[in-house]
Design an enzyme around this catalytic site. Structure first.
Site, mmCIF file in Angstrom:
data_model
loop_
_atom_site.group_PDB
_atom_site.id
_atom_site.type_symbol
_atom_site.label_atom_id
_atom_site.label_comp_id
_atom_site.label_asym_id
_atom_site.label_seq_id
_atom_site.Cartn_x
_atom_site.Cartn_y
_atom_site.Cartn_z
ATOM 1 N N ASP A 203 28.501 40.978 33.886
ATOM 2 C CA ASP A 203 27.583 39.896 33.523
ATOM 3 C C ASP A 203 26.775 40.337 32.313
ATOM 4 O OD1 ASP A 203 28.511 38.356 35.636
ATOM 5 O OD2 ASP A 203 27.058 39.193 37.038
ATOM 6 N N THR B 51 42.681 18.560 37.228
ATOM 7 C CA THR B 51 41.963 19.494 36.361
ATOM 8 C C THR B 51 41.888 20.877 36.992
ATOM 9 O OG1 THR B 51 40.663 17.696 35.408
ATOM 10 C CG2 THR B 51 39.766 19.916 35.189
ATOM 11 N N ASP C 166 36.486 20.314 40.356
ATOM 12 C CA ASP C 166 36.670 19.128 39.525
ATOM 13 C C ASP C 166 37.709 18.252 40.215
ATOM 14 O OD1 ASP C 166 36.864 17.368 37.203
ATOM 15 O OD2 ASP C 166 36.058 19.057 36.035
ATOM 16 N N LYS D 150 34.543 29.638 39.499
ATOM 17 C CA LYS D 150 34.182 28.702 40.572
ATOM 18 C C LYS D 150 34.591 27.272 40.222
ATOM 19 C CE LYS D 150 30.238 31.574 41.924
ATOM 20 N NZ LYS D 150 30.285 32.522 40.778
ATOM 21 N N LEU D 151 35.879 27.058 40.047
ATOM 22 C CA LEU D 151 36.373 25.748 39.638
ATOM 23 C C LEU D 151 36.041 24.681 40.678
ATOM 24 C CD1 LEU D 151 39.929 26.692 38.302
ATOM 25 C CD2 LEU D 151 37.762 26.623 37.049
ATOM 26 N N GLN E 75 19.190 37.357 44.486
ATOM 27 C CA GLN E 75 20.007 37.264 45.697
ATOM 28 C C GLN E 75 19.101 37.202 46.923
ATOM 29 O OE1 GLN E 75 23.152 36.890 45.495
ATOM 30 N NE2 GLN E 75 23.820 37.796 43.573
ATOM 31 N N LYS F 133 34.892 42.002 37.192
ATOM 32 C CA LYS F 133 34.719 40.555 37.311
ATOM 33 C C LYS F 133 34.201 39.978 36.003
ATOM 34 C CE LYS F 133 31.242 38.489 39.612
ATOM 35 N NZ LYS F 133 30.737 37.341 38.806
#
Length: 235
Positions: free
Chosen positions: A16, A74, A70, A67-68, A190, A38
């Protein structure tokens, strides 16, 4: 039985970071201490997706965490594109139509699809504010059962839920847990967290750790310490 995984392979370091240069510098610092990385929103949107191919070519594993969620077509085409990067894991939100489309979009590729149950930054109050009637535990359980029925390979869940979910989904589904904080680390944003050793003991297969490694004074030593905890929890 869960497939045996080397302790070092069970640590996934979240890159990140603001750009590819910073990510490459971190990878170089971590050297052979980390085998699994990641790539999430921040790095992906800064041009980091091609890094997945470079990591795979270097013998590393890659978790593309976008984190798709839709419409079905798609999602299916998105999974197809991400699989072409050589990713080991990709994520979708754990809505039935989304999960079904992801499984269809995977085709013959070997990419593993993980469903995100409830974000580890959410608690009961957050779900209530968003209009959910179910609490965290019940919603996670519902989504886990649906994921198993739809052929999802793994779940992204809080380590607090790992033991309970293992009893529901059995050993065939991987449990990938963010919200990992070594003793003494700040919780940050978190809310449902656990130490590496406790998470492994609870049934987690993989631990996702970001800031406690990437923001450490010595990231390599921080990663090695987490691997040592994993070893201690599995011997």
């Amino acid at each position: 039985m869960v497939d045996p995984v080397e302790a070092r392979d069970r640590l996934i370091v979240a890159l990140d970071l603001p750009d590819v240069r910073a990510a490459e510098a971190m990878i170089a610092r971590l050297d052979d201490s980390v085998t699994f990385y990641k790539i999430g929103y921040q790095l992906a949107y800064a041009g980091g997706l091609p890094l997945a191919r470079a990591l795979k070519a270097a013998g590393k594993k890659v978790f593309v965490d976008l984190k798709l969620h839709d419409i079905g077509n798609t999602v299916a085409r998105g999974v197809e594109s991400l699989a072409s990067l050589g990713a080991t894991f990709i994520t979708v939100h754990a809505y039935p139509q989304t999960m079904k489309a992801a499984v269809e979009g995977r085709g013959a590729s070997k990419v593993k699809i993980l469903a995100v149950t409830v974000l580890t930054s959410y608690d009961e109050a957050d779900l209530a504010q968003a209009g959910y009637r179910l609490g965290v535990r019940d919603l996670v359980e519902l989504r886990a059962r649906q994921a198993k029925e739809l052929g999802i390979d793994g779940l992204v869940c809080s380590p607090e839920e790992a033991a309970h979910l293992r009893g529901i989904v059995g050993d065939g589904i991987k449990l990938v847990t963010p919200g990992i904080r070594p003793a003494g680390s700040a919780a940050g944003d978190q809310k449902r967290i656990m130490t590496p050793a406790r998470a492994i003991a609870a049934g987690a297969d993989y631990l996702v750790v970001g800031r406690p490694v990437t923001e450490a004074a010595d990231p390599k030593a921080a990663a090695d310490a987490i691997v040592d905890e994993i070893v201690g929890a599995t011997t």
